[in-house]
Each structure stands twice: as structure tokens, then as C-alpha cells.
Design a protein around this motif. Structure first.
Motif, mmCIF file in Angstrom:
data_model
loop_
_atom_site.group_PDB
_atom_site.id
_atom_site.type_symbol
_atom_site.label_atom_id
_atom_site.label_comp_id
_atom_site.label_asym_id
_atom_site.label_seq_id
_atom_site.Cartn_x
_atom_site.Cartn_y
_atom_site.Cartn_z
ATOM 1 N N GLU A 76 2.947 -47.341 2.272
ATOM 2 C CA GLU A 76 2.368 -46.807 3.512
ATOM 3 C C GLU A 76 2.670 -47.762 4.675
ATOM 4 O O GLU A 76 3.157 -47.353 5.730
ATOM 5 C CB GLU A 76 0.856 -46.666 3.336
ATOM 6 N N GLU A 77 2.376 -49.007 4.432
ATOM 7 C CA GLU A 77 2.548 -50.027 5.474
ATOM 8 C C GLU A 77 3.991 -50.036 5.986
ATOM 9 O O GLU A 77 4.242 -50.136 7.181
ATOM 10 C CB GLU A 77 2.185 -51.405 4.890
ATOM 11 N N TYR A 78 4.941 -49.894 5.060
ATOM 12 C CA TYR A 78 6.349 -49.976 5.468
ATOM 13 C C TYR A 78 6.936 -48.592 5.766
ATOM 14 O O TYR A 78 8.135 -48.461 5.953
ATOM 15 C CB TYR A 78 7.181 -50.682 4.393
ATOM 16 N N ASP A 79 6.086 -47.573 5.715
ATOM 17 C CA ASP A 79 6.503 -46.223 6.124
ATOM 18 C C ASP A 79 7.726 -45.742 5.313
ATOM 19 O O ASP A 79 8.759 -45.348 5.875
ATOM 20 C CB ASP A 79 6.831 -46.263 7.629
ATOM 21 N N ILE A 80 7.567 -45.777 4.008
ATOM 22 C CA ILE A 80 8.693 -45.529 3.095
ATOM 23 C C ILE A 80 8.889 -44.026 2.843
ATOM 24 O O ILE A 80 7.927 -43.305 2.585
ATOM 25 C CB ILE A 80 8.444 -46.251 1.751
ATOM 26 N N ASP A 81 10.154 -43.571 2.905
ATOM 27 C CA ASP A 81 10.496 -42.173 2.649
ATOM 28 C C ASP A 81 10.963 -41.908 1.220
ATOM 29 O O ASP A 81 10.877 -40.796 0.723
ATOM 30 C CB ASP A 81 11.690 -41.741 3.537
ATOM 31 N N VAL A 82 11.569 -42.910 0.617
ATOM 32 C CA VAL A 82 12.176 -42.686 -0.695
ATOM 33 C C VAL A 82 12.091 -43.973 -1.510
ATOM 34 O O VAL A 82 12.282 -45.072 -0.981
ATOM 35 C CB VAL A 82 13.649 -42.202 -0.554
ATOM 36 N N ILE A 83 11.781 -43.803 -2.793
ATOM 37 C CA ILE A 83 11.614 -44.950 -3.697
ATOM 38 C C ILE A 83 12.753 -44.929 -4.716
ATOM 39 O O ILE A 83 12.994 -43.905 -5.353
ATOM 40 C CB ILE A 83 10.262 -44.856 -4.437
ATOM 41 N N ILE A 84 13.418 -46.052 -4.833
ATOM 42 C CA ILE A 84 14.536 -46.156 -5.777
ATOM 43 C C ILE A 84 14.109 -47.042 -6.942
ATOM 44 O O ILE A 84 13.857 -48.231 -6.739
ATOM 45 C CB ILE A 84 15.781 -46.752 -5.089
ATOM 46 N N LEU A 85 14.032 -46.463 -8.127
ATOM 47 C CA LEU A 85 13.695 -47.256 -9.318
ATOM 48 C C LEU A 85 14.993 -47.812 -9.893
ATOM 49 O O LEU A 85 15.711 -47.126 -10.613
ATOM 50 C CB LEU A 85 12.963 -46.401 -10.351
ATOM 51 N N ALA A 86 15.280 -49.054 -9.542
ATOM 52 C CA ALA A 86 16.554 -49.676 -9.915
ATOM 53 C C ALA A 86 16.372 -50.459 -11.207
ATOM 54 O O ALA A 86 16.420 -51.672 -11.216
ATOM 55 C CB ALA A 86 17.053 -50.561 -8.776
ATOM 56 N N ARG A 87 16.220 -49.725 -12.311
ATOM 57 C CA ARG A 87 15.837 -50.296 -13.608
ATOM 58 C C ARG A 87 14.463 -50.958 -13.529
ATOM 59 O O ARG A 87 14.278 -52.091 -13.967
ATOM 60 C CB ARG A 87 16.905 -51.272 -14.133
ATOM 61 N N TYR A 88 13.506 -50.196 -12.957
ATOM 62 C CA TYR A 88 12.108 -50.642 -12.939
ATOM 63 C C TYR A 88 11.483 -50.154 -14.231
ATOM 64 O O TYR A 88 11.436 -48.957 -14.496
ATOM 65 C CB TYR A 88 11.389 -50.041 -11.731
ATOM 66 N N MET A 89 11.023 -51.077 -15.067
ATOM 67 C CA MET A 89 10.722 -50.722 -16.447
ATOM 68 C C MET A 89 9.274 -50.302 -16.689
ATOM 69 O O MET A 89 8.810 -50.321 -17.836
ATOM 70 C CB MET A 89 11.128 -51.878 -17.363
ATOM 71 N N GLN A 90 8.586 -49.903 -15.636
ATOM 72 C CA GLN A 90 7.206 -49.452 -15.809
ATOM 73 C C GLN A 90 7.120 -47.938 -15.628
ATOM 74 O O GLN A 90 7.844 -47.376 -14.801
ATOM 75 C CB GLN A 90 6.303 -50.131 -14.763
ATOM 76 N N ILE A 91 6.191 -47.339 -16.376
ATOM 77 C CA ILE A 91 5.938 -45.903 -16.194
ATOM 78 C C ILE A 91 4.939 -45.733 -15.051
ATOM 79 O O ILE A 91 3.993 -46.520 -14.920
ATOM 80 C CB ILE A 91 5.416 -45.292 -17.504
ATOM 81 N N LEU A 92 5.179 -44.726 -14.224
ATOM 82 C CA LEU A 92 4.289 -44.486 -13.075
ATOM 83 C C LEU A 92 3.248 -43.427 -13.450
ATOM 84 O O LEU A 92 3.520 -42.524 -14.240
ATOM 85 C CB LEU A 92 5.122 -43.987 -11.888
ATOM 86 N N THR A 93 2.071 -43.524 -12.849
ATOM 87 C CA THR A 93 1.013 -42.553 -13.157
ATOM 88 C C THR A 93 1.297 -41.223 -12.448
ATOM 89 O O THR A 93 1.993 -41.184 -11.434
ATOM 90 C CB THR A 93 -0.357 -43.058 -12.679
ATOM 91 N N PRO A 94 0.750 -40.143 -12.964
ATOM 92 C CA PRO A 94 0.921 -38.836 -12.326
ATOM 93 C C PRO A 94 0.513 -38.855 -10.849
ATOM 94 O O PRO A 94 1.187 -38.230 -10.021
ATOM 95 C CB PRO A 94 -0.005 -37.928 -13.149
ATOM 96 N N ALA A 95 -0.547 -39.546 -10.515
ATOM 97 C CA ALA A 95 -0.989 -39.571 -9.116
ATOM 98 C C ALA A 95 0.095 -40.176 -8.226
ATOM 99 O O ALA A 95 0.403 -39.662 -7.144
ATOM 100 C CB ALA A 95 -2.278 -40.383 -8.999
ATOM 101 N N PHE A 96 0.687 -41.258 -8.686
ATOM 102 C CA PHE A 96 1.736 -41.918 -7.919
ATOM 103 C C PHE A 96 2.930 -40.975 -7.753
ATOM 104 O O PHE A 96 3.471 -40.806 -6.660
ATOM 105 C CB PHE A 96 2.151 -43.196 -8.651
ATOM 106 N N VAL A 97 3.337 -40.362 -8.857
ATOM 107 C CA VAL A 97 4.506 -39.479 -8.831
ATOM 108 C C VAL A 97 4.266 -38.310 -7.878
ATOM 109 O O VAL A 97 5.161 -37.932 -7.097
ATOM 110 C CB VAL A 97 4.838 -38.963 -10.256
ATOM 111 N N GLU A 98 3.066 -37.759 -7.901
ATOM 112 C CA GLU A 98 2.786 -36.629 -7.012
ATOM 113 C C GLU A 98 2.799 -37.039 -5.540
ATOM 114 O O GLU A 98 3.196 -36.255 -4.674
ATOM 115 C CB GLU A 98 1.444 -35.987 -7.377
ATOM 116 N N ALA A 99 2.365 -38.260 -5.296
ATOM 117 C CA ALA A 99 2.331 -38.723 -3.906
ATOM 118 C C ALA A 99 3.752 -38.806 -3.318
ATOM 119 O O ALA A 99 3.936 -38.715 -2.103
ATOM 120 C CB ALA A 99 1.652 -40.092 -3.825
ATOM 121 N N TYR A 100 4.733 -39.004 -4.182
ATOM 122 C CA TYR A 100 6.125 -39.091 -3.708
ATOM 123 C C TYR A 100 7.007 -38.093 -4.464
ATOM 124 O O TYR A 100 8.074 -38.419 -4.960
ATOM 125 C CB TYR A 100 6.642 -40.523 -3.844
ATOM 126 N N SER A 101 6.565 -36.858 -4.491
ATOM 127 C CA SER A 101 7.271 -35.818 -5.229
ATOM 128 C C SER A 101 8.681 -35.601 -4.671
ATOM 129 O O SER A 101 8.871 -35.479 -3.454
ATOM 130 C CB SER A 101 6.467 -34.510 -5.134
#
Lengths: 295, 295, 295, 295
Positions: free
Chosen positions: A172-197
Motif C-alpha cells: 500500500e505504502e509503495y502503491d504497488i500494481d503488480v507483485i512478482i514472485l521471483a522464486r519466493y518460497m512461501q505460500i500466500l493466504t487466500p486473503a492476500f491472493v484476493e487482494a491482488y487478484s
């Protein structure tokens, strides 16, 4: 770097892109192109696709050059809305000089991050990258050497909630439009995924749908495949089941041990991810029924 | 045709191939090459592979030219047996002029059959093909135009036993070494598979292990993959789980409907199957723990 | 970095490689493998090639594991010399833990340099890189961030002699085995090339022999090719005519302008150069009559 | 065969294609799509390309479905001519059910001919093929087995004039639209080439512009390339210099002798030629300044 981007933004100040999805019927292209023509816009590139000309879905991407675009932004939106209602369109209008703002998430494997930042620095990846987040501190120096803020957010199965809370605040702070998972090895929660569908791009280190889930190279070795692959896709809440954006493969042979598969795989992982990200920031992708149309 | 093969058999009359599998240890290559040298054989091509130099498995393929090979066949076998016992080898000695005898099984899709027969006719596939069996009569004229006997053996789920009985008799009668399933759409019984263990080569129309089983192109379309594939493998009693010999892929995109995937797939199916068959008849393949070593 | 290399050198301390060129005749493999067996060396990988089994040239590469190799270095060389004389061999014996020392030459285009240094840093390119020389200062910071000395040696047509003099002194001072021209845009003099014969690896930005010389992408665009390429080769005194080590290609289309060809080309240039360099430092290449045998 | 084509012609009876070349300016797409909309035509696929949006050349291909197309053919042509004059267009309007009539020219190498006829028979190459001409009798039986007339027209350097005279008469008699040189090893005279300008498709057995002219595989072997290629192009009076339609490549290595290059090359020659022919008969190609735009 800054220079590349400023030059680009200036060159592309009259450039717009229109993405449309609607039920197919005659007259759509005529209406849209007449609308653009009325505003003296010249169509630079145009692509369309119908699932079925008789009553299917219609998809279109138009890139256009429109004199004095800055001053026409709101009037274009307003007027196009009328056309959109006539044809029951979902639509997006992008102004090319307004660069997308991408955050990169990374863990310990840095090859994808490196490729993204080097492409960005050389002006071949035309986005703003104001933020890199990692659950490990390893990439800090490398990231900061590009003048990009690096934030270490420790994350594991037990701290997922708090970690995501902090991540969401940063996004939010950095006003991000798109998230790139560049071999990020954590699973994201449904809430997070929905926020950036449809705004989270992952790279999976296999040729999906083969080897969904963990340790794909180990399983590829075990199965004795002769070709390995990598897949970039939008993240949904079904693990590795999101809409595929791009895939690529590389030939291996019986001499290649798991470690060799991993080394060879890195080369395709990074190129597949970079291609997918470029198509996303060039507004080339429409998601439809868990598939992508890439114009 | 006959000419190509006769010329080949005459040119290769002194050519032999040795395939070896044994526990790795120092001295294997020295022993084998000394043996060949003792018989004035010149090593033409030699390949080896160790799963692990310290106590793993060792695999070797040697192709050699030996003057007056015909007269030395039995003495070579006898003498090599002593070496083989010393190193606990499994081994096979092939004489190149003794062409493998292949039977092709086919159903209604004929592209793989056509490719095999055209390669055979032009002398690029160096086997004898004395028999084509099909559960449909469609290919009869085409096959017979090459002077090859075509036998229509109707087969479906209910008549499997009788059909296989007739097929086995034909395979025996024609002295068949290797069976090529060129899009033969029937499942074989365990008894049949065991009778021709590591001698039945199938082409599966997907990039295994993605889309095991029926209708892979429909499922590839459904999933929205960006690359389709084909896989040639030895048949075992686990459906589509046998040792993979060769794979290849082709890029597709959102415009490609299921029918387009099938058309594009045909091109890779036939080339993948032909490559796998050529490697088999060139004695380039060793099967080990459900994987292939392809030298 | 240092760690990767030290671990590698320790793991590979008993690993040797033998490269042989000689007239073909029976008994070569037997003699060489017997020699290795006498020293308890286990052959890990072995490849050979004959231009023609009847009186042609024979080439071989053997990688072996020999207990206590360090202490046997000189005795191996001495003893092998006898075999070599028997068979009129040219030969080289390499000890894997003795890493090759590579100098990278670069100008303003840095993508190949970056790829080399990132591969080196991640331990995937197993050489020492003690020196980077450039005729422009641009890469200084990037190179030094890896702890590698960077020397700016201005060079152009008029100052070639002096520049090469300084370069040769640096190569001597840093004890360089192999020179990598990573898009170094200066032509080298015959004297320089002869001093490092078969030890200078260049990347040319076309699919040789198409577009020898300057501005290959402009000419590829002009000709309307549908595929562009890159070629890595050893430098000889015939411009772009040296032995080709590796090539690769990428599909383009009518939309791609010269600038797009250059961007796409960078991706293959860097991967082709890295593959060629890895094969060189793994002692996989034998040069013969202006061609390479890559084992 | 006949069936495939009749089914296709019936399915596509309302399908048309418009190819346009003109100076770029705003309003072109609007005018063309309005025209189609006025006739209730639905745009199925549309592609466009500008060499330069500011005063460059504009190219467009539109495929549309128009109810009752048969009865509107002349009115569409007449009305579109007015638009064409406004925008200074060169244009072509094709009715998909009117299949192109292709003649295949062949010599002794039959792999390309075979591929074309098998694709044609299976309904994957949607043209009429009423004629095969060869300067050798070899292909007679194969061609006639498809029910296609085969004419043996002996041709060599000395009889070129008479041979071409006979060929031109045959082309006229059979009302041929496009000539496919499927490894036809004779050079055509300028008069012949001009009579079928942009209508003669050749396959050259190298990756042009490398190895223009005779014996490309011999020269590829001599040069030691690591990748071979094939190129399909329209024939002009500059040997192997006509507009390139499609190219493809295949990896080779030092073991491959000239004969191996030829065998491997056949596989790409035939697939490259077939792709080029399909694009031509699908009206996907516009030639511009000795290059092709392939939509």
C-alpha cells in the motif's frame, strides 16, 4: 535506469492501450475504431480473438497514438463508457507513460531477481520497481546497489499472518500494481491472493501441469523425463493451478543429476518469468476462465 | 528399400555393438577394449555412464569394426562371457547386419505409420518391417503399397484376449523383435507386455507425466498450456508410466482449439516416435530402473 | 564465490582429464584405458570420435578419478608419453582442481560480462577470473563489486599497438590461460592472436557464416530473416572465420525492428558465450582443421 | 481428400479475407471495419502492421464471416474500391471457399513432395493440387496414387526454353495460382519468374543468407556450423535472394557427416516448406520491399 524510463515516458506520452472483453457480435471493431478515429488516434497495433464467432466471447487489445493524449484522458474514458455499455464490454484503458509499479518477492534463490533487475536497469523492462521484499536477508546488498529499497520480512508457516500484514502495508505504502514472485518460497493466504487478484505473477520450476507442488526437479529426475520446463502463471488459491502466462523447456539427458536439472532450470525460469512480466506490463494479457489470452 | 538395406548390410558386415551394465569399478574399459583389440576390432564409437563413480552402476555402449566378423561371432560371445563374469556384467552383443524385425501396430490415425514407412522406404530407418497389424482396415492399401503384409485384427475391450492371441501368433510367425505402437489405441494385457518386455515402443500424445491417460489434447486445451508435447516410451503395465525414451514439444497459443492442438501434435508425435525407434534399432538404449540411458 | 571454488577444488582433487588426437588405429582405447587402470584410475566419462575408421583421425576425451592424484602428476605424464609416442598422439593432461584463469575483455555492451560474472559468482562457471579489461570505463563499478580488478585500456584503430602491448603485459602478470571477448569491439592484431592461439573465445552477434563482419543485426533486418543467431568461436586472423564452438538462434518476425533484434539477440549472445566458455574450461573442445569437436 | 475439401468449402462459404497495403494514416481501420459492419460481416481475425506510425506503410489482413457472401461478391468489390481510392490502397479480396490451385515441381528428392501430398490428403493443406511436374520420372507412381496427374518434363540447362514453354502451357491449362518448388533442382528463367511473380515458393536447404547457391550442406559441413537450417522464400531473379517466408533450424554436431546433415536437413526442409505454403494459401503473406509480412 531513470534515464531510460524518462526517455520512454516522454516518447510514449501520447500512447494508449485499450483492452476489451465482451460477447461477440458484428460491429465491435467498427465502433471502437470509429471512436478512436473521432479523437484523431492512429491505431498502432490491434489484436483480437473470438472463442466462437457465433455467440462466443470476444477479446481485443488496441494500442494507439493520440495527439495530446494527456488532456483527453477523462473525456476518452467518459465517451468510451457509452460504447462499452452498448456492447456489454468489460474494458481497461491504459496510458503507457504511467508505468506499472512492481514489487518483487524473493527468498534465497536470486537468479530470477537478478535477471529482472538487470533487464530493468538496461531499460528492457519498462516498469517502476520501488520495492523488493524477502524472507531472507541475502539479496539486500544486490538490491540496494540498484537504489531500490529492500525490506526483510521474515516469513514461515507460523508467522504467515503477521508477515502478510506487514507486506500488505508495504504494498500500500509503495502503491504497488503488480507483485512478482521471483522464486519466493512461501505460500500466500487466500486473503492476500484476493487482494491482488490477477496481479501476482509466479514462476513455477516445472512444465505445469507436470510436477505441481514441491521439489519438481527431484520428481522430474525420478521420472526420467528428457525435457524439463518452467511455467509462469497468475497466482490463484489453487496451488500451481492459476492461469498459465508462459512456459518454456530445455532438453536434458540421463547424465543430468538433480543438481544439473536445477542449474539448467534456472536459465529457463528466469527467461520465462521475465517474458511473462513484460507481457503483463505491456497490457498484453487478458485472463478468461483460468486461461490467458496473450496478444 | 530392399536395395538400401542390402547395401547397408554389406557395408556394415563387420560392424558390432556391445551393450554392458555392471557395478562400477576401475578396469572395466581396459578389459573390454583389450578384448576388442585382441580381435583386431577398432572401436568406432564408445559411450559410458556411471550413476556414481563410487559404487554405482556402470553402463557402456561400444560400436566396433572387426575384420571378418561373421566368422568370429561365436568365439567373441564365448570369450566375452569370461570378462562379463569377472565384472558381473549384463551384456548384449549385436551384429549390425542382422537387422531388427519390427511390427507396427496402428488404429485409425495413420500419421505415425506413414512417417515410419516413408523413413523405412528411403533407407533412413534400418530395420525389417515384415508386418503391420491394425484393429481397423483403413491402412491396408497404404501398407500393402510398400509390399508389407497388413493384417486386420479387430480388437476392443471385449475381444482383447482373442485379439492378442492372434497377434502373438503373428509376432511369432514373423519372428518379430520389436513392436511399435504407432497410435494403437488399445491397452495391452500384462501377459502380452511381459512377453515383449522393453520391446514395445509407444507414442503418447502428451508431454508426460502431464496428461497421463485418455484425451490429453482436450485436457491440455482445458488447462491452457502454452506448449504441447509428445512422449515415446517403453510400455510397462503401469499406463503411460514406462521408461521415457524421447520427448519433444511445440509452442501453441490461445487461438489454438483442441483440433489445432491435435494437428500440431501429430507433427511432434511422428518425429518423436521415429527418433525413439531409430535409437532402439541402433542399440542405443539401456533401460535401468524405469529410466532410459540413451547413448 | 571463493567458497564455491574451494569446495569444488577439494571435491575434484583426484579428477583428471586427458585429451588425445592421433591417427586412428585399433588398440588406442585399450592402451589408454590399461594405462589408467594400472594407476587405479576409474574412468568417469569417455568420448571419442573418428573422422574415418579406416585411416582417419581419432579424437578422445577421458575424465577419470585417480586416488592420490596430486602425488602422481609427474609420473602420469612421464608414463603416458611412452604410449603417446607409440600412437603418434598429440595430448593434454589436465588436473581439474587447477582452475583455468580467464580474462574478460569488454567494451560498452555489458550483457555478456554480466552473465559471465553472475554465473561465476553462483559457482556455475568454474574458473578463476582475475582480470577484466575494457576500452571503456563503464563496467568498472560492476566488475569491482565482485572483487575483480578492472583495468581500463583505451583502444581504437590508432592506438592498437600500444593497447595490445599493455594488455599482453597484464595477461602475463595475471597468468591468464584463456581470453573471453565478451562483445569486445576491437580487432586484435595477428601477433596478439598467435600469442593466444585457440585461447581467445569470441561471441559474434549473428548466425555465422551469415553476416560476417560489422552490423549483423542491421543486415539481418535488411534481409528480412525470420530467425536471428549468435555464434561463439575461437579467434583466428580471418575475421569471424575461426572454429565455431557453439551457436543458437531465436525466432523473430516482421514487427521486430533493428532495435528489437538487438534486444532479442543479447539473450542468445550471452547464453551461447557462457556455454562455449564452460565447454572450454571443462576441456571438452578439440580444434581440428578449423572446426571444433565438442565432447 | 475430396471429402475434406468439400466439407471445408461448405463450412467456409461465408468466409472472406481482405489484404490491404497503403500509406499509414488515422481512420483506416474505422473505414474498413465500418464497411464490413455495413454488410453485416463479423470480423473473425484481424492483424495489422505499420513500418512507422508517422508516415510509414500500413498493412492489414482481416478475415470475416459475412452472411450470404456468395451473392455479395461483386457488390463488396465495387464498394470497397471507393474506400481503397480514398486511402490509396493496394488490396486483395479472397473468398475462402475458392481454393487456390497449386502445382508442385519436383526433381529426384521426394521428401517435400511426400509431405505436401500427405498433408493435402489428410485435409491439413487446403488447396487443390491438380498437377505435379518433374524433370525425372521417379515420382510418377507415388503422385498418381493420389489421383493427381503427373507430367514428366525433362529439363536441363540446354533444354530450359522448351521445358519452360511446356510447363507454362500446363500451368495455363490447369489454371494454376501458385507453384511450389519442392526441391526442384532447375533454375527458372526471368520470363518464367515474372509470369508468376510472388507466386513461386521455393525451399532452399540452408539457413539463408548463409550458403546461397549450390551444395549448402557440403559447405555447412566444411565450415563446421553447429546448427543447420532451411529457408522457404518467394522466387525472384536473384538466386536465393527472394523474400523469406519461413526458416527453421536443427542442431548438429561434429559427428554429423555431410550425409547426416542432408538427412537431418530433410526433416526441416519439408516442415518449413509446408508451413510457408499453408501461410500462402491462407492469404497470410504480404510482400513488401523484398521482405514478407506474415500475419
Amino acid at each position: 535506469m531513470k534515464n531510460h524510463r524518462q526517455v520512454f515516458q516522454n516518447e510514449q506520452k501520447n500512447r494508449g492501450r485499450l483492452l476489451i472483453t465482451c460477447p461477440d457480435q458484428p460491429g465491435i471493431v467498427a465502433a471502437v475504431s470509429q471512436f478512436l478515429s473521432n479523437h484523431e488516434a492512429n491505431i498502432i497495433e490491434s489484436s483480437q480473438y473470438s472463442t466462437n464467432p457465433e455467440g462466443g466471447d470476444f477479446f481485443m487489445r488496441i494500442e494507439f497514438e493520440c495527439p495530446d493524449l494527456e488532456s483527453k484522458k477523462s473525456v476518452l474514458r467518459e465517451e468510451f463508457d457509452t460504447i462499452a455499455q452498448t456492447f456489454s464490454m468489460e474494458w481497461q484503458l491504459f496510458f503507457v507513460k504511467e508505468l506499472k509499479r512492481a514489487a518483487i518477492f524473493v527468498s534465497k534463490e536470486l537468479h530470477c531477481l537478478r535477471e529482472l533487475l538487470l533487464e530493468w536497469e538496461s531499460g528492457d523492462l519498462m516498469a517502476d520497481i520501488p520495492l523488493v521484499i524477502s524472507n531472507h536477508p541475502d539479496a539486500k546488498d544486490f538490491v540496494e546497489s540498484f537504489g531500490i529499497p529492500f525490506v526483510h520480512v521474515p516469513a514461515n508457516k507460523n508467522t504467515r499472518q503477521e508477515a502478510e500484514q506487514q507486506q500488505l502495508e508495504l504494498l500500500e505504502e509503495y502503491d504497488i500494481d503488480v507483485i512478482i514472485l521471483a522464486r519466493y518460497m512461501q505460500i500466500l493466504t487466500p486473503a492476500f491472493v484476493e487482494a491482488y487478484s490477477e496481479k501476482i505473477i509466479n514462476i513455477h520450476h516445472s512444465f505445469l501441469p507436470a510436477f505441481v507442488g514441491a521439489k519438481p526437479y527431484d520428481r522430474a529426475f525420478e521420472r526420467g523425463v528428457k525435457i524439463i520446463g518452467a511455467t509462469s502463471h497468475y497466482v490463484t488459491n489453487d496451488l500451481d493451478e492459476g492461469p498459465i502466462i508462459e512456459q518454456d523447456v530445455k532438453r536434458v539427458n540421463h547424465r543430468d543429476q538433480v543438481e544439473d536439472l536445477k542449474k539448467n532450470g534456472k536459465i529457463i525460469e528466469r527467461s520465462v518469468l521475465v517474458r511473462a512480466v513484460k507481457w503483463h506490463i505491456d497490457d498484453r494479457i487478458i485472463v478468461h476462465e483460468n486461461k490467458t489470452i496473450v496478444f
